[in-house]
Design a protein around this motif. Structure first.
Motif, short mmCIF file in Angstrom:
data_model
loop_
_atom_site.label_atom_id
_atom_site.label_comp_id
_atom_site.label_asym_id
_atom_site.label_seq_id
_atom_site.Cartn_x
_atom_site.Cartn_y
_atom_site.Cartn_z
N PHE A 80 0.81 -1.22 0.00
CA PHE A 80 0.00 0.00 0.00
C PHE A 80 0.85 1.27 0.00
O PHE A 80 0.36 2.33 -0.38
CB PHE A 80 -0.98 -0.02 1.18
CG PHE A 80 -2.19 -0.84 0.91
CD1 PHE A 80 -3.31 -0.27 0.33
CD2 PHE A 80 -2.22 -2.19 1.21
CE1 PHE A 80 -4.44 -1.02 0.06
CE2 PHE A 80 -3.34 -2.96 0.94
CZ PHE A 80 -4.45 -2.38 0.36
N ARG A 81 2.11 1.17 0.41
CA ARG A 81 3.00 2.33 0.27
C ARG A 81 3.63 2.38 -1.11
O ARG A 81 3.98 3.45 -1.61
CB ARG A 81 4.12 2.29 1.32
CG ARG A 81 3.70 2.68 2.71
CD ARG A 81 4.91 3.05 3.54
NE ARG A 81 5.97 2.05 3.47
CZ ARG A 81 7.19 2.26 3.91
NH1 ARG A 81 7.53 3.42 4.44
NH2 ARG A 81 8.11 1.30 3.83
N ALA A 85 -2.52 5.22 -4.79
CA ALA A 85 -3.84 5.15 -4.16
C ALA A 85 -4.94 5.03 -5.21
O ALA A 85 -5.95 4.35 -4.99
CB ALA A 85 -4.06 6.39 -3.29
N LEU A 86 -4.74 5.67 -6.35
CA LEU A 86 -5.74 5.58 -7.42
C LEU A 86 -5.83 4.16 -7.95
O LEU A 86 -6.94 3.64 -8.17
CB LEU A 86 -5.37 6.55 -8.55
CG LEU A 86 -6.30 6.55 -9.76
CD1 LEU A 86 -7.71 6.93 -9.34
CD2 LEU A 86 -5.77 7.50 -10.83
N VAL A 87 -4.69 3.51 -8.15
CA VAL A 87 -4.69 2.13 -8.63
C VAL A 87 -5.34 1.21 -7.59
O VAL A 87 -6.10 0.30 -7.93
CB VAL A 87 -3.26 1.67 -8.95
CG1 VAL A 87 -3.22 0.18 -9.29
CG2 VAL A 87 -2.68 2.48 -10.09
N ALA A 112 -9.98 1.72 0.53
CA ALA A 112 -8.78 2.08 -0.23
C ALA A 112 -8.00 3.21 0.45
O ALA A 112 -6.78 3.10 0.65
CB ALA A 112 -9.16 2.49 -1.65
N LEU A 113 -8.69 4.27 0.83
CA LEU A 113 -8.00 5.40 1.45
C LEU A 113 -7.51 5.06 2.86
O LEU A 113 -6.40 5.45 3.26
CB LEU A 113 -8.92 6.62 1.48
CG LEU A 113 -9.35 7.15 0.12
CD1 LEU A 113 -10.24 8.37 0.28
CD2 LEU A 113 -8.15 7.50 -0.74
N GLY A 114 -8.32 4.32 3.61
CA GLY A 114 -7.92 3.95 4.97
C GLY A 114 -6.72 3.02 4.97
O GLY A 114 -5.78 3.20 5.76
N GLY A 118 -3.14 4.06 6.31
CA GLY A 118 -2.72 3.22 7.43
C GLY A 118 -1.33 2.65 7.23
O GLY A 118 -0.57 2.48 8.20
N ALA A 119 -0.97 2.34 5.99
CA ALA A 119 0.37 1.81 5.71
C ALA A 119 1.44 2.84 6.04
O ALA A 119 2.48 2.52 6.62
CB ALA A 119 0.46 1.38 4.25
#
Length: 242
Positions: A80-81, A85-87, A112-114, A118-119
Motif C-alpha cells: 500500500f506504500r 492510491a488511485l490504482v 482504499a484510502l484507509g 494506514g500503511a
C-alpha cells in the motif's frame, strides 16, 4: 503556526464562503457542493479511523508479532506504500468483482484510502514507539510488567504525543485524496464540482467555492489535531511530574 492563527484563517475562509453565498452567481452552486462535502467528510472520517486501526496493528505486528504476522504486516505496508492510491481504488472497485467479491463504491472508498494511509501511519507509530527513552522500558521491566502492560501503561501513552503531528499530516492527505473517489461514481465534493462545471461552464465560482471548502475542512482538522497535541502534552507533563 499557532492555534489562534489557524482559527483566524478558518473564520476568514468561512466568512468568504458566506459572503460569496449572498451573490447569485455563487449561491446557485453552494447547496449541491455542500451535499458533496458531507460525503467527503464521511469518507474522510471513516477512512481515518480505519487508517489509525491498521497503522497501530501493523506497527505492533511488525515489531512484536510472531513471524507470520510480521511477514503479513510487512507485505501490507509495502504494497500500500509502494502503489498508487488511485490504482488501489480501481483494483478494489473493478478487479475484486472478478473474484466474486463486489463492494459498493462507498465502502471501497473507505477501504482504499484507509488502508493506504494506514500503511504510512504504521511507520509513524513504529517511529514514535522506538523514540521512547530506553530507560522507560528498563523501568517497566524492573516493575515486572509484561510487554502488553508496558505498551499499554508506559510506552504508548508517551509515544502517542509524538504520533499526533505526523498523523495530522496524513489525515489531511487523506481528506484531499477523497477527490479520487469521484472516479468510482461517488458524488463527493470533487464530483459535484466537475458535474456542475460540465453543465454550466461556470468554472470560477464553482472551483473557488470548492477550494475554500477544502481549505476550511483542512483547517478544522489541523486545529483539532493541534488541540489534541497540546492536551496530550500537558497530560504527559503532569504524569511525569507526579
Amino acid at each position: 503556526m499557532g492555534i489562534g492563527t489557524l482559527v483566524g484563517m478558518l473564520v476568514a475562509a468561512l466568512a468568504v464562503i458566506g459572503m460569496l453565498a449572498t451573490q447569485e452567481e455563487y449561491s446557485l452552486f453552494l447547496p449541491g457542493l455542500l451535499q458533496g462535502a458531507v460525503l467527503t467528510i464521511e469518507i474522510a472520517v471513516l477512512g481515518s479511523l480505519l487508517a489509525v486501526v491498521m497503522g497501530v496493528l501493523a506497527a505492533l505486528a511488525r515489531m512484536y508479532g510472531p513471524a507470520p504476522l510480521r511477514w503479513l504486516a510487512t507485505v501490507y505496508v509495502e504494497i500500500f506504500r509502494g502503489t498508487s492510491a488511485l490504482v488501489q481504488l480501481f483494483w478494489l472497485f473493478f478487479v475484486l468483482p472478478q473474484f466474486g467479491l463486489s463492494l459498493d463504491a462507498f465502502p471501497v472508498a473507505v477501504l482504499a484510502l484507509g488502508l493506504n494511509v494506514g500503511a504510512y501511519g504504521s511507520e509513524c507509530v513504529r517511529g514514535a514507539i522506538q523514540a521512547v527513552a530506553r530507560g522507560q522500558w528498563e523501568a517497566a521491566t524492573a516493575l515486572n510488567m509484561s510487554r502488553p502492560q508496558m505498551l499499554r501503561r508506559i510506552i504508548l501513552p508517551q509515544a502517542f504525543v509524538a504520533m499526533i503531528p505526523p498523523w495530522g499530516n496524513l489525515f489531511i492527505e487523506l481528506l484531499k485524496s477523497t477527490a479520487l473517489v469521484s472516479l468510482i461514481t461517488l458524488s463527493d465534493l470533487a464530483f459535484k464540482a466537475q458535474q456542475m462545471n460540465q453543465n454550466t461552464f461556470k468554472t470560477i465560482p464553482i472551483f473557488t467555492l470548492v477550494l475554500l471548502m477544502y481549505l476550511a475542512m483542512s483547517l478544522v482538522l489541523t486545529i483539532g489535531m493541534r488541540f489534541l497535541e497540546k492536551r496530550a502534552s500537558l497530560g504527559l507533563a503532569r504524569g511525569r511530574a507526579a
